[in-house]
Design an enzyme around this catalytic site. Structure first.
Site, mmCIF file in Angstrom:
data_model
loop_
_atom_site.group_PDB
_atom_site.id
_atom_site.type_symbol
_atom_site.label_atom_id
_atom_site.label_comp_id
_atom_site.label_asym_id
_atom_site.label_seq_id
_atom_site.Cartn_x
_atom_site.Cartn_y
_atom_site.Cartn_z
ATOM 1 N N ARG A 333 0.630 -1.193 0.057
ATOM 2 C CA ARG A 333 0.023 -0.013 0.272
ATOM 3 C C ARG A 333 0.729 1.307 0.269
ATOM 4 N NH1 ARG A 333 -5.337 -0.195 1.664
ATOM 5 N NH2 ARG A 333 -6.332 -2.197 1.528
ATOM 6 N N ARG A 337 -3.578 6.950 1.073
ATOM 7 C CA ARG A 337 -3.822 8.126 1.688
ATOM 8 C C ARG A 337 -2.964 8.845 2.669
ATOM 9 N NH1 ARG A 337 -9.215 5.093 3.852
ATOM 10 N NH2 ARG A 337 -7.320 3.522 3.448
ATOM 11 N N ARG A 346 -7.435 12.191 -4.960
ATOM 12 C CA ARG A 346 -8.490 11.480 -4.472
ATOM 13 C C ARG A 346 -9.806 12.612 -4.295
ATOM 14 N NH1 ARG A 346 -11.634 9.425 -3.405
ATOM 15 N NH2 ARG A 346 -11.499 7.722 -1.821
ATOM 16 N N ASP A 382 -6.760 -2.676 -6.939
ATOM 17 C CA ASP A 382 -7.380 -3.408 -5.775
ATOM 18 C C ASP A 382 -7.749 -4.721 -6.042
ATOM 19 O OD1 ASP A 382 -8.341 -2.177 -2.994
ATOM 20 O OD2 ASP A 382 -9.500 -3.871 -3.781
ATOM 21 N N TYR A 458 -14.654 -11.750 0.799
ATOM 22 C CA TYR A 458 -15.413 -10.510 0.367
ATOM 23 C C TYR A 458 -16.863 -10.632 -0.302
ATOM 24 C CZ TYR A 458 -11.897 -7.516 2.228
ATOM 25 O OH TYR A 458 -11.030 -6.829 3.018
HETATM 26 O O1 CP3 Z 1 0.024 -1.532 -2.190
HETATM 27 C C1 CP3 Z 1 -0.237 -0.510 -3.222
HETATM 28 O O2 CP3 Z 1 0.164 0.647 -3.067
HETATM 29 C C2 CP3 Z 1 -1.119 -0.766 -4.447
HETATM 30 C C3 CP3 Z 1 -2.871 -0.642 -4.238
HETATM 31 C C4 CP3 Z 1 -3.458 -1.621 -3.316
HETATM 32 C C5 CP3 Z 1 -4.705 -1.146 -2.644
HETATM 33 N N1 CP3 Z 1 -5.373 -2.171 -2.400
HETATM 34 C C6 CP3 Z 1 -5.253 0.222 -3.171
HETATM 35 C C7 CP3 Z 1 -6.300 0.881 -2.075
HETATM 36 C C8 CP3 Z 1 -3.237 -3.061 -3.072
HETATM 37 C C9 CP3 Z 1 -2.226 -3.995 -3.093
HETATM 38 C C10 CP3 Z 1 -4.742 -3.277 -2.223
HETATM 39 C C11 CP3 Z 1 -4.796 -4.443 -2.022
HETATM 40 C C12 CP3 Z 1 -5.956 -4.789 -0.981
HETATM 41 N N2 CP3 Z 1 -7.100 -4.402 -1.022
HETATM 42 C C13 CP3 Z 1 -6.066 -5.724 0.048
HETATM 43 C C14 CP3 Z 1 -5.024 -6.650 0.365
HETATM 44 C C15 CP3 Z 1 -4.009 -6.168 1.287
HETATM 45 C C16 CP3 Z 1 -4.477 -5.783 2.668
HETATM 46 O O3 CP3 Z 1 -4.224 -4.827 2.943
HETATM 47 O O4 CP3 Z 1 -4.617 -6.609 3.675
HETATM 48 C C17 CP3 Z 1 -7.491 -5.734 0.621
HETATM 49 C C18 CP3 Z 1 -7.887 -6.628 1.681
HETATM 50 C C19 CP3 Z 1 -8.000 -4.805 -0.188
HETATM 51 C C20 CP3 Z 1 -9.482 -4.472 -0.145
HETATM 52 C C21 CP3 Z 1 -9.564 -3.065 0.080
HETATM 53 N N3 CP3 Z 1 -9.651 -2.055 -0.525
HETATM 54 C C22 CP3 Z 1 -10.250 -2.547 1.616
HETATM 55 C C23 CP3 Z 1 -10.526 -3.195 2.710
HETATM 56 C C24 CP3 Z 1 -10.201 -1.117 1.382
HETATM 57 C C25 CP3 Z 1 -10.783 -0.189 2.149
HETATM 58 C C26 CP3 Z 1 -9.947 -0.181 3.459
HETATM 59 C C27 CP3 Z 1 -8.901 1.141 3.284
HETATM 60 O O5 CP3 Z 1 -7.801 0.758 3.411
HETATM 61 O O6 CP3 Z 1 -9.430 1.882 2.928
HETATM 62 C C28 CP3 Z 1 -9.906 -0.782 -0.049
HETATM 63 C C29 CP3 Z 1 -9.675 0.486 -0.497
HETATM 64 C C30 CP3 Z 1 -8.524 0.838 -0.901
HETATM 65 N N4 CP3 Z 1 -7.449 0.065 -1.652
HETATM 66 C C31 CP3 Z 1 -7.678 2.196 -0.987
HETATM 67 C C32 CP3 Z 1 -6.502 1.928 -1.417
HETATM 68 C C33 CP3 Z 1 -5.409 3.230 -1.685
HETATM 69 C C34 CP3 Z 1 -8.271 3.285 -0.089
HETATM 70 C C35 CP3 Z 1 -9.212 3.874 -0.824
HETATM 71 C C36 CP3 Z 1 -9.478 5.540 -0.781
HETATM 72 O O7 CP3 Z 1 -8.222 6.212 -1.560
HETATM 73 O O8 CP3 Z 1 -10.183 5.723 -0.058
#
Ligand code: CP3
Length: 651
Positions: A333, A337, A346, A382, A458
């Protein structure tokens, strides 16, 4: 001073006037060769008619809102006013209005008079922030507003206020003039034109106006712009960046916090890399006056040659258990944010829109790599994007995370899942192609997908879950349906990842974030066969990183799944876990992401422990034990990355 925060003799030009000596010292302290060409002279309008008119109106009760834009300007305003009016009466009149401070500096100036702002504008304190804050607090319609301005008037701001129905009277406090002696500025311009400078630092908008004014006096504006193509442009903050843009120049770096010390330190850290990048871009025909991350061209050579370089990069070597000069590092990640650039973007587009716009996704991916100086990029996407074409509906609602609109709760619902059409995710492959083209060949590009268990969880729960009642419920109640959904997801995921590899991913990571909720027996029966099959179908050119959390009791089974690299969370001891897995596998991990909320020295202490446990063995990739959290301080992240590189470098 850490050796990483070092210009190493780069030539750094600055245009500061008031703090010329200070910036020169800072540059020198960080190992740079400074050239400071003061670009302006302040003319205090102590007989300022503007200031006196302002005071007269204020005392007559003609203003509802007083906006103070700068600290120096606020102090100057008061000084000018009290040459003619009693200070006490002035302060009393000021107190009757709504006082708005653009940031901490006018707040401090007010404090000196025993006054408090009624409204304080949050960082980064641009005029747009002033406007939105005001709109949130009050209705501007019909309000009589006065704006203290410093230097040239901000026409955009004034007209935006007027558009909202305010009656605006600007008070210009200081006027800027060119310095009396223009020689230093002319010399700096000559030096930039002749490619004798490496970095140019702008700490205010006015410096840019004056630089170009002097250049145009000599008829060399175009040559100056040409010269700026080959040097790195650093900007103190958003207003200065906007002015640079107005002159057709894009800044190469802007710090989060608009402070001179910060800017110089961060440039000392990134300067060498940015200079190398900009010169390479220019050489390869990129218009570096005005460019984005995605416009970068590293090499005009063949794709094969690029692939060869990446294959021998530190990161790829570590995946193959080969010796490296230092431990590679990236962060799950890493683009998100916690970064200002990301939050700014965003505020304009939704998360899904961002994922689905390849140029933007690539830009986000690349700017994180530039900023952090990590060894790999991970494509911005994602793990849940894949469920959309499967037909269950996907949305990301504010603050709640992902939601599946039609959760899959029965065998029938499993049967209704669409066949996966790999082309439905073309936008991800496009983002990978754009990113790979613009990414330093020395850095690996990571593609990724969710592992079937985590994605299924999910789809079945409809969102995140604590106990996975529905997921495990289906698994125990209807094993047939369970294996069907796992099979469908495995097939889809293999196709998806292979397409990502074709588009430029050098390595792929499978995120099985929530699989740690299973017992060993359940993993063996319900997950392992699918993981084995899935991983065996992935193009052998790209190593696979298999990551999960809470998997301490499952590591031998995860090894059986067949990936080249295994991701570890922070709950396991790295030395023990690696011994248990066996040194024939590379490992990745495993700092607790929450540690990044502590201090740089504590971060270094604990990072050192992890690196010591890895003992410099080939096949170690440093990472966090899970994704970086949204409120993580960026400076701590930089401290972590620098320490990993510095401490692990083979002496
Ligand atoms: O690593 C990176 O920089 C690449 C981008 C990336 C995102 N999600 C962007 C994202 C990666 C590799 C993921 C993987 C992901 N997504 C996982 C596995 C990794 C982990 O953390 O366990 C999971 C479970 C998700 C599902 C997901 N996506 C959730 C639960 C959420 C909401 C929670 C949160 O952190 O906001 C997201 C949204 C998400 N995915 C955001 C980002 C940058 C935030 C969205 C925003 O800008 O509001």
């Amino acid at each position: 001073m850490s050796s990483l925060y070092n210009f190493d003799g780069l030539k750094v030009t600055a245009f500061e006037s008031r703090r010329a000596e200070e910036i020169e010292k800072l540059i020198r302290y960080h190992g740079g060769v400074p050239r400071v060409a003061p670009s302006m002279r302040e003319i205090p309008l102590s007989q300022s008619t503007d200031a006196h008119k302002f005071a007269k109106n204020l005392l007559a009760g003609n203003f509802d809102i007083v906006i103070l834009m700068t600290g120096v300007g606020t102090r100057a305003l008061v000084k000018a006013v009290i040459t003619k009016y009693p200070e006490k009466e002035f302060i009393k009149a000021l107190k009757k209005t709504t006082i708005v401070a653009r940031g901490p500096k006018p707040v401090a100036a007010l404090r000196e008079m025993g006054l408090k702002a009624n409204i304080t504008v949050p960082e980064p304190n641009t005029w747009r922030d002033v406007l939105t804050t005001l709109e949130n607090e009050t209705d501007l319609k019909g309000k009589r507003v006065t704006v203290q301005e410093y230097g040239i008037s901000n026409k955009e701001f004034i007209s935006a206020l007027r558009k909202k129905g305010a009656k605006v009277t600007p008070v210009s406090i200081y006027k800027w003039a060119l310095p009396e002696n223009l020689e230093p500025l002319r010399d700096a311009i000559k030096s930039i034109k002749n490619s004798k400078e490496d970095i140019s630092i702008f700490t205010s908008s006015q410096q840019i106006y004056h630089l170009f004014e002097v250049a145009s006096q000599d008829g060399s504006q175009d040559e100056l712009k040409e010269g700026l193509k080959k040097i790195v442009i650093a900007s103190i903050g958003p207003t200065t960046s906007e002015t640079l843009n107005r002159f057709g120049i894009s800044p190469d770096y802007e710090p989060d916090s608009p402070k001179m010390g910060n800017l110089i330190r961060e440039m000392a850290r990134l300067g060498k890399e940015l200079v190398r990048k900009k010169r390479t871009a220019h050489k390869n025909g990129v218009d570096t006056n005005s460019w984005r991350q995605v416009d970068m061209i590293w090499s005009k050579g063949s794709k094969k040659k690029r692939k060869e370089i990446t294959k021998n990069s530190v990161f790829m070597k570590a995946c193959r258990l080969e010796e490296t000069d230092y431990t590679p590092v990236w962060l799950m990640r890493q683009a998100g944010r916690y970064m200002r650039e990301y939050r700014e973007l965003r505020s304009k587009v939704s998360f899904l829109q961002l994922c689905k716009t390849p140029e933007l996704a690539a830009e986000v991916t690349l700017s994180a790599v530039d900023r952090l100086a990590v060894d790999a990029a991970i494509i911005f996407a994602d793990i849940l994007l894949i469920v959309e074409p499967l037909g269950v509906g996907l949305e990301f609602s504010k603050g709640e995370g992902p939601r599946i609109k039609r959760p899959v709760r029965s065998g029938k619902a499993v049967d209704r899942i669409n066949d996966f059409d790999p082309e439905s995710l073309n936008y991800v492959y496009d983002a990978l192609r754009i990113t790979r083209r613009a990414l330093d060949p020395e850095k690996a590009l990571i593609g990724f997908a969710g592992a079937p268990f985590t994605v299924a969880s999910y789809m079945i729960e409809g969102g995140g879950s604590r106990n996975y009642e529905n997921t495990k419920g289906l698994m125990y109640r209807d094993p047939g349906a369970w294996h069907t959904i796992m099979e469908k997801l495995s097939i889809a995921t293999a196709a998806y990842l292979n397409n990502q590899i074709k588009a430029g991913a050098d390595v792929v990571q499978l995120f099985d974030s929530w699989v740690g909720c299973l017992s060993r027996d359940d993993y063996k029966e319900f997950v392992l066969p699918h993981m084995k099959k899935l991983i065996s179908q992935i193009d052998k050119d790209a190593p696979v990183i298999h990551f999960g959390t809470g998997t301490g009791a499952l590591l031998d089974l995860i090894k059986e799944s067949g990936s080249q690299v295994i991701g570890l969370d922070w709950r396991v001891d790295l030395a023990k876990a690696w011994r248990q897995i066996g040194y024939d596998k590379a490992v990745q991990g495993n700092l607790d992401p929450v540690l990044l909320f502590s201090t740089p020295s504590e971060i270094r202490r604990r990072t050192k422990k992890i690196l010591d446990k890895a003992k410099g063995r080939p096949g170690f990739i440093f990472n966090l034990g899970h994704g970086i959290l949204p409120k993580t301080p960026v400076d701590n992240v930089l401290a972590l990355i620098d320490f990993v590189h510095e401490y692990s470098t083979k002496k």
